[in-house]
Design a protein around this motif. Structure first.
Motif, PDB file in Angstrom:
ATOM      1  N   GLU A  96       0.340  -1.813  79.019  1.00 52.20           N
ATOM      2  CA  GLU A  96       0.467  -3.137  78.403  1.00 52.20           C
ATOM      3  C   GLU A  96       0.045  -3.084  76.938  1.00 52.20           C
ATOM      4  O   GLU A  96       0.707  -3.675  76.067  1.00 52.20           O
ATOM      5  CB  GLU A  96      -0.370  -4.151  79.171  1.00 52.20           C
ATOM      6  N   ALA A  97      -1.043  -2.365  76.664  1.00 50.97           N
ATOM      7  CA  ALA A  97      -1.510  -2.242  75.277  1.00 50.97           C
ATOM      8  C   ALA A  97      -0.500  -1.505  74.409  1.00 50.97           C
ATOM      9  O   ALA A  97      -0.393  -1.746  73.198  1.00 50.97           O
ATOM     10  CB  ALA A  97      -2.854  -1.526  75.240  1.00 50.97           C
ATOM     11  N   ALA A  98       0.267  -0.604  75.045  1.00 49.22           N
ATOM     12  CA  ALA A  98       1.295   0.143  74.324  1.00 49.22           C
ATOM     13  C   ALA A  98       2.606  -0.637  74.202  1.00 49.22           C
ATOM     14  O   ALA A  98       3.610  -0.098  73.745  1.00 49.22           O
ATOM     15  CB  ALA A  98       1.555   1.474  75.025  1.00 49.22           C
ATOM     16  N   LYS A  99       2.584  -1.908  74.647  1.00 46.23           N
ATOM     17  CA  LYS A  99       3.725  -2.832  74.504  1.00 46.23           C
ATOM     18  C   LYS A  99       4.934  -2.445  75.345  1.00 46.23           C
ATOM     19  O   LYS A  99       6.078  -2.736  74.987  1.00 46.23           O
ATOM     20  CB  LYS A  99       4.111  -2.984  73.034  1.00 46.23           C
ATOM     21  N   LYS A 100       4.665  -1.779  76.480  1.00 43.80           N
ATOM     22  CA  LYS A 100       5.759  -1.438  77.371  1.00 43.80           C
ATOM     23  C   LYS A 100       6.401  -2.668  77.999  1.00 43.80           C
ATOM     24  O   LYS A 100       7.585  -2.651  78.347  1.00 43.80           O
ATOM     25  CB  LYS A 100       5.266  -0.503  78.485  1.00 43.80           C
ATOM     26  N   MET A 101       5.651  -3.746  78.139  1.00 47.58           N
ATOM     27  CA  MET A 101       6.231  -4.955  78.722  1.00 47.58           C
ATOM     28  C   MET A 101       7.395  -5.471  77.886  1.00 47.58           C
ATOM     29  O   MET A 101       8.378  -5.985  78.419  1.00 47.58           O
ATOM     30  CB  MET A 101       5.168  -6.042  78.898  1.00 47.58           C
ATOM     31  N   ALA A 102       7.302  -5.324  76.567  1.00 48.02           N
ATOM     32  CA  ALA A 102       8.401  -5.743  75.688  1.00 48.02           C
ATOM     33  C   ALA A 102       9.643  -4.906  75.947  1.00 48.02           C
ATOM     34  O   ALA A 102      10.775  -5.414  75.911  1.00 48.02           O
ATOM     35  CB  ALA A 102       7.974  -5.640  74.227  1.00 48.02           C
TER      36      ALA A 102
END
Length: 202
Positions: free
Chosen positions: A93-99
């Motif tokens: 999530e911190a690595a912005k994989k959700m985007a």
């Protein structure tokens, strides 16, 4: 207000009926309660059973009633507590994989439909879990699943909790999240007591 605690207390150490869509559901024993509380660093609430376990038998995902002991509606039916995965998914999530997953949903109609199907199944699974404690319908969350479903990706922990608790192929975004921490994650191994993975595919 009803005393919901009476529902949950009676479920300790009892045989669970078979729920085909939640194939790994088992009773939550006193030992399980202690492990889960250790994972969360607090007293666990609303537990109906254990929906997924490590190969060693330790709880990974808790099946939670749709209403807690104090009467609060609780939409996250499959609550991930396993520390190794909690940390790994927080890093994703911190690595912005959700985007990235959200962008896939907007472009891939088949993926989007599978995600919607996961949402509708989640609602049925919640109803099945709630039935075990006499809470078939909770109006406040009747049409709300978890993790952002059916249109958004908001919590990988909730989506992976759903993936681990269900039959293979049910939640495509949860499966993508697990794949993105491979080779660090392997469900044939015990990861209890290990630190978070050093390598995550981004």
């Amino acid at each position: 207000m009803a005393d919901y605690q009476t529902y949950y207390k009676r479920l300790r150490n009892v045989t669970m009926p078979s729920i085909p869509s939640i194939p790994h559901l088992t009773p939550c024993t006193d030992s399980d309660y202690d492990i889960i509380s250790s994972h969360l660093q607090r007293r666990v609430r609303g537990v109906v059973g254990v929906a997924s376990r490590c190969v060693c038998g330790a709880p990974q995902v808790v099946a939670t009633a749709p209403r807690l002991e104090n009467g609060t509606p609780f939409p996250t039916t499959f609550y991930l507590t396993y520390p190794y995965l909690v940390k790994a998914l927080s890093r994703l999530e911190a690595a912005k994989k959700m985007a990235d997953y959200q962008a896939e949903l907007s472009k891939d109609l088949e993926l989007s439909q599978r995600y919607y199907d996961a949402h509708t199944l989640y609602l049925r699974q919640r109803q099945a879990v709630g039935t075990l404690v006499g809470l078939e319908n909770v109006e406040e969350i009747e049409f709300m699943s978890a993790g952002g479903m059916p249109n958004r990706v908001k919590c990988l922990h909730a989506l992976v909790g759903h993936t681990l608790s269900s039959l293979p192929g049910v939640n495509p975004i949860g499966e993508r999240a697990l794949a993105d921490i491979t080779p660090a994650w392997d469900d044939s191994q015990c990861w209890c007591g290990r630190d978070e993975p050093e390598t995550i595919q981004l």
